[in-house]
Scaffold this active site. Sequence first.
Site, PDB file in Angstrom:
ATOM      1  N   LEU A 131      15.010  50.001  45.561  1.00 25.86           N
ATOM      2  CA  LEU A 131      15.571  50.027  44.215  1.00 25.86           C
ATOM      3  C   LEU A 131      17.017  49.539  44.237  1.00 25.86           C
ATOM      4  CD1 LEU A 131      14.356  53.521  42.910  1.00 25.86           C
ATOM      5  CD2 LEU A 131      13.226  51.299  42.650  1.00 25.86           C
ATOM      6  N   ASP A 132      17.449  48.966  43.113  1.00 27.04           N
ATOM      7  CA  ASP A 132      18.867  48.618  42.969  1.00 27.04           C
ATOM      8  C   ASP A 132      19.716  49.881  43.039  1.00 27.04           C
ATOM      9  OD1 ASP A 132      18.158  45.961  42.546  1.00 27.04           O
ATOM     10  OD2 ASP A 132      18.088  46.196  40.367  1.00 27.04           O
ATOM     11  N   ARG A 133      20.976  49.702  43.360  1.00 27.79           N
ATOM     12  CA  ARG A 133      21.886  50.842  43.532  1.00 27.79           C
ATOM     13  C   ARG A 133      21.868  51.778  42.325  1.00 27.79           C
ATOM     14  NH1 ARG A 133      28.527  50.519  44.050  1.00 27.79           N
ATOM     15  NH2 ARG A 133      28.874  52.779  44.004  1.00 27.79           N
TER      16      ARG A 133
END
Length: 299
Positions: A131-133
């Site tokens: 997942l993105d940050r």
Amino acid sequence: MELTWQVTTPVTSLKRFLNQQGVSHRVFSDLKENGTIRVNDTVVTPAVTLKVGDVVAVTLPAEADDPDVATSRVPITVLFENRDWLVIDKPAGLNVVPGPANRTDTLVNRIKGHWAQTQAENRVPHILTRLDRFTSGVVWVARHRLANSLASQLQAQHQVDKRYLAIVSDRLSQDHGMIDEPLASDPTGYNQMVSPAGKPAQTEYWVKERFDQATLVEVKLHTGRTHQIRAHFAYLDHPLIGDHLYDGPEMGGMTRQALHAHTLSFTDPFTQENRSFMSEVPADWQQLVKQLRSDINGN
């Protein structure tokens, strides 16, 4: 770690049989070099010929942790863990893997600390759903090489159901849609963009709730491109709330992209059990929805 199977159909070689069980060429090579193969409790070489009824057992060497990866003692929220899988509820704002901006306290660093504390045999996390940050929610991790290989096959065969929740700007007119547009890196920035030269990308969505200036959608990924959900809705001129990279507006105090990995489902290739996991939306998401509903009611 030992895994066991029984031969039920005629095969010509050990390699072919193990490949049918999901053992990749890479894992098989590692098994030949560092593991142990037994047929009917007798240690054999990879050249063995199998027959129906044989019991094949392989022992894979333990995967030691990388000494160059820092250990973080910050706890993780574990949704599920067994010999093969680790499923985590990731908070928004946490990087998944170490990088130039953070090498000491990412999800991988925290998993290393968790497995050190539990004295796990295998200590290399194989991240399956990155997942993105600033995206929150379910992250799926394989705990050893074979689990990683089998999960990769499930994903390639579209047998993993990943569902996200997103809040996009303005009101979507269609209750259901499929965004089928290729995505490529924008040469002028860090974002992704729809481009004929890009890789195929399909994002399916269902409207769950409409507000005055936003829409809550459930999203299913049919491909796994970088920033796929964010880029596709920006292409529709409905960027996610709080998504600064794609010019999404801030509302209700949401300062990150309003994107949450909500559920993950698959059939476990080791046990044939149906496994489903869900992550509840976090506090900032709940606050945003509360504010959007309040705006509709004029409060």
